[in-house]
Design a protein around this motif. Structure first.
Motif, PDB file in Angstrom:
ATOM      1  N   LEU A 221      41.452  43.305  32.522  1.00  0.00           N
ATOM      2  CA  LEU A 221      40.919  44.321  33.343  1.00  0.00           C
ATOM      3  C   LEU A 221      39.369  44.326  33.683  1.00  0.00           C
ATOM      4  N   SER A 222      39.051  43.339  32.232  1.00  0.00           N
ATOM      5  CA  SER A 222      37.644  43.811  32.803  1.00  0.00           C
ATOM      6  C   SER A 222      36.717  42.382  33.355  1.00  0.00           C
ATOM      7  N   LEU A 223      37.910  41.268  33.181  1.00  0.00           N
ATOM      8  CA  LEU A 223      37.350  39.707  33.301  1.00  0.00           C
ATOM      9  C   LEU A 223      37.414  40.475  35.213  1.00  0.00           C
ATOM     10  N   ALA A 224      38.376  40.364  35.703  1.00  0.00           N
ATOM     11  CA  ALA A 224      38.629  41.102  37.062  1.00  0.00           C
ATOM     12  C   ALA A 224      37.379  41.936  37.183  1.00  0.00           C
ATOM     13  N   VAL A 225      36.797  43.399  36.432  1.00  0.00           N
ATOM     14  CA  VAL A 225      36.372  44.043  37.194  1.00  0.00           C
ATOM     15  C   VAL A 225      34.968  43.063  37.421  1.00  0.00           C
ATOM     16  N   SER A 226      34.621  42.390  36.348  1.00  0.00           N
ATOM     17  CA  SER A 226      33.208  41.565  36.649  1.00  0.00           C
ATOM     18  C   SER A 226      33.317  40.030  37.458  1.00  0.00           C
ATOM     19  N   ALA A 227      34.458  39.923  38.260  1.00  0.00           N
ATOM     20  CA  ALA A 227      34.698  38.755  39.290  1.00  0.00           C
ATOM     21  C   ALA A 227      34.354  39.787  40.160  1.00  0.00           C
ATOM     22  N   ALA A 228      34.493  41.218  40.567  1.00  0.00           N
ATOM     23  CA  ALA A 228      34.523  42.070  41.711  1.00  0.00           C
ATOM     24  C   ALA A 228      32.893  42.468  41.614  1.00  0.00           C
ATOM     25  N   GLY A 229      32.642  43.021  40.488  1.00  0.00           N
ATOM     26  CA  GLY A 229      31.529  42.728  40.291  1.00  0.00           C
ATOM     27  C   GLY A 229      29.977  42.764  40.638  1.00  0.00           C
ATOM     28  N   SER A 230      30.475  41.044  40.012  1.00  0.00           N
ATOM     29  CA  SER A 230      29.116  39.850  40.279  1.00  0.00           C
ATOM     30  C   SER A 230      29.028  39.378  41.753  1.00  0.00           C
ATOM     31  N   MET A 231      29.970  39.998  42.502  1.00  0.00           N
ATOM     32  CA  MET A 231      30.365  39.271  43.419  1.00  0.00           C
ATOM     33  C   MET A 231      29.567  40.186  44.817  1.00  0.00           C
ATOM     34  N   ALA A 357      28.453  32.215  38.061  1.00  0.00           N
ATOM     35  CA  ALA A 357      29.812  31.455  38.729  1.00  0.00           C
ATOM     36  C   ALA A 357      29.341  32.179  40.730  1.00  0.00           C
ATOM     37  N   ALA A 358      29.258  32.947  40.837  1.00  0.00           N
ATOM     38  CA  ALA A 358      29.284  33.616  42.057  1.00  0.00           C
ATOM     39  C   ALA A 358      28.236  33.429  42.211  1.00  0.00           C
ATOM     40  N   GLY A 359      26.126  33.605  41.993  1.00  0.00           N
ATOM     41  CA  GLY A 359      25.484  32.381  42.414  1.00  0.00           C
ATOM     42  C   GLY A 359      25.450  31.430  42.312  1.00  0.00           C
ATOM     43  N   TRP A 360      26.267  30.766  41.056  1.00  0.00           N
ATOM     44  CA  TRP A 360      25.941  28.862  41.883  1.00  0.00           C
ATOM     45  C   TRP A 360      27.252  28.574  43.330  1.00  0.00           C
ATOM     46  N   GLY A 376      40.234  34.861  43.739  1.00  0.00           N
ATOM     47  CA  GLY A 376      41.865  34.167  42.386  1.00  0.00           C
ATOM     48  C   GLY A 376      41.526  34.474  41.031  1.00  0.00           C
ATOM     49  N   ILE A 377      40.089  34.598  40.749  1.00  0.00           N
ATOM     50  CA  ILE A 377      39.414  34.771  38.898  1.00  0.00           C
ATOM     51  C   ILE A 377      40.321  36.438  39.662  1.00  0.00           C
ATOM     52  N   ALA A 378      39.756  37.102  40.129  1.00  0.00           N
ATOM     53  CA  ALA A 378      40.746  39.015  39.711  1.00  0.00           C
ATOM     54  C   ALA A 378      41.507  39.082  39.819  1.00  0.00           C
ATOM     55  N   ALA A 379      42.742  37.669  40.018  1.00  0.00           N
ATOM     56  CA  ALA A 379      43.899  38.025  40.471  1.00  0.00           C
ATOM     57  C   ALA A 379      44.977  37.550  38.834  1.00  0.00           C
ATOM     58  N   LEU A 380      43.963  36.030  38.392  1.00  0.00           N
ATOM     59  CA  LEU A 380      44.981  35.401  37.822  1.00  0.00           C
ATOM     60  C   LEU A 380      44.695  36.517  36.360  1.00  0.00           C
ATOM     61  N   ALA A 381      42.742  37.585  36.439  1.00  0.00           N
ATOM     62  CA  ALA A 381      43.193  38.309  35.059  1.00  0.00           C
ATOM     63  C   ALA A 381      43.978  39.419  34.903  1.00  0.00           C
ATOM     64  N   LEU A 382      43.900  39.858  36.516  1.00  0.00           N
ATOM     65  CA  LEU A 382      45.012  41.183  36.121  1.00  0.00           C
ATOM     66  C   LEU A 382      46.754  40.518  36.065  1.00  0.00           C
ATOM     67  N   THR A 383      47.057  39.353  35.868  1.00  0.00           N
ATOM     68  CA  THR A 383      48.315  38.773  36.222  1.00  0.00           C
ATOM     69  C   THR A 383      48.754  39.000  34.449  1.00  0.00           C
TER      70      THR A 383
END
Length: 438
Positions: A221-231, A357-360, A376-383
């Motif tokens: 879940l921390s990965l999903a949160v960071s994917a959203a927050g970084s965006m 990743a979000a910047g590049w 996609g990263i957030a969905a994979l992390a959630l799964t």
């Protein structure tokens, strides 16, 4: 929620946190201006490198610091780290070379990497009641959100009458005030545990973390949160000013809406956790993150972006704020500093991946494609979180000890097969699986 501030010890620690956060926010604004003063058009490179150094310090230093935190009085350690941070902030206005910024930022963030997990691990000992602790987590989340909103505004106000170098003085005052508040209360020190070598103490939190199914779910879940927050953090300015052609004030408003969503969730969290368990709430909120990111590919203009950012902030906060409750129930009191340090390091390792990743991706593929990739990263992390965090996650688990001697103290009066609140420790090195004894 505010009733918890009636506890004097917690009130002083909470105020110490708020004041230190405001000081850190002032330093963040001043650091950006200092980078421009030193590097001009290359200021972005300097800030990007400083951010990377911050994350490396967080990931690498927190577990090591937790090993020493087991042996040191918490109050002395927290005060000492505040003084180190104040000393670094005092030196920052006098730097004349970019490399000096990097060195001082590493020292400053290393001190923060040691301070934050120790501070977080102290709160459960001060507030043993779970409802009180939940309110404390919500207040802590609120403090972080208020800092992100108030510090830039305060910095802008101060810059009308002082130079940016003097903003660092505000940071120094903040850290000194934080230290004074910590000194003013008595804090519980770590309970003495069995003697361990430095390697075992350094890695213990990570080993407990990765051996506990609910915490493996938390890491996903921390990965999903960071994917959203970084965006949000990395690409808001690009969306608002480059895509929509709007002003810096519009960028600030968009970020404020994200913070407002997070603050709203912090207020709602205690009542939500009265009706839902941690797993159901965190996974439900986590499920909203990839869906909302996917909607980002279709945002037609600024007003809809504001609504999307508010919703992302709400789901973001509900997903991550209860994490302290999971950490508290997953370790003995003497192991909590190490476990909080592990969460601190591992969650920031996620940000170390998603920030660049979000910047590049935004610069090379465009923002719609970046929204899709981060979704996609957030969905994979959630799964992964759904798979590794068992739906049935009781505190007490029946298990059997086949390897312990019959006269081992842990078996006294209970027998080899028994039930109790289960955490990873010396007698329980692995999580019991249904149908398997250990």
């Amino acid at each position: 929620m505010l009733a918890i501030l009636g506890n004097r010890t917690y009130r002083h620690l909470f105020l110490a946190q708020v004041i230190a956060l405001i000081g850190t926010g002032l330093a963040t604004v001043a650091l950006g201006l200092l980078a421009y003063d030193l590097a001009g058009a290359n200021a972005g490179i300097v800030l990007g490198t400083a951010l990377a150094i911050k994350m490396i310090a967080y990931v690498g230093v927190a577990p090591i610091a937790s090993a020493f935190a087991e042996r040191l009085p918490r109050r002395a350690m927290l005060v000492g780290l505040d003084l180190v941070r104040a000393a670094v902030a005092l030196l920052l206005p006098f730097v004349s070379e970019i490399w000096q910024v990097y060195v001082l930022i590493f020292v400053l963030q290393s001190a923060s990497a040691a301070f934050t997990p120790t501070f977080q691990a102290t709160i459960p000992d001060i507030l043993p009641d779970e409802k009180d602790y939940t309110q404390a987590l919500s207040l802590s989340r609120l403090a972080y959100d208020l800092e992100s909103l108030l510090s830039p505004a305060l910095a802008a106000l101060l810059l009308t009458v002082i130079s940016f170098h003097n903003l660092f003085a505000g940071t120094v005052i903040g850290f000194l005030a934080s230290a004074a508040l910590v000194v003013s209360v008595a804090l519980p020190s770590p309970k003495p545990g069995e003697p361990r070598g430095i390697y075992e103490r350094t890695t213990r939190g990570l080993r407990i973390y990765l051996a506990t199914p609910r915490l493996r779910g938390l890491l996903a879940l921390s990965l999903a949160v960071s994917a959203a927050g970084s965006m949000v953090i990395v690409n808001t300015v690009v969306l608002v000013q480059a895509t929509y052609g709007m002003t810096q004030q519009a960028t600030a408003l968009a970020l404020a809406l994200f913070g407002a969503g997070s603050m709203t969730a912090a207020f709602a969290l205690p009542s939500l956790l009265d009706r839902l368990d941690d797993r159901r709430l965190m996974l439900a909120a986590g499920a909203a993150l990839p869906a909302l990111l996917l909607l980002g590919t279709l945002v037609p203009g600024f007003p809809i972006l504001l609504l999307l950012w508010f919703a992302l902030g709400f789901a973001y906060s509900l997903t991550q704020t209860p994490s302290g409750r999971l950490l508290r129930r997953s370790a003995h009191a003497e192991d909590r500093p190490a476990l909080f340090a592990a969460q601190f390091a591992l969650s920031h390792a996620c940000w170390l991946v998603t920030y660049p990743a979000a910047g590049w991706l935004g610069a090379t593929l465009g923002l719609p494609a970046t929204f899709a990739v981060m979704a996609g990263i957030a969905a994979l992390a959630l799964t992964i979180a759904f798979r590794v965090w068992p739906a049935s996650d009781p505190d007490e688990i029946e298990h059997e000890h086949l390897a312990l001697a019959p006269d081992h103290p842990h078996l006294a009066g209970a027998g080899r097969r028994h039930r109790h609140a289960f955490v990873i420790d010396r007698e329980h090195p692995a999580w019991p699986n249904p149908g398997r004894t250990g």
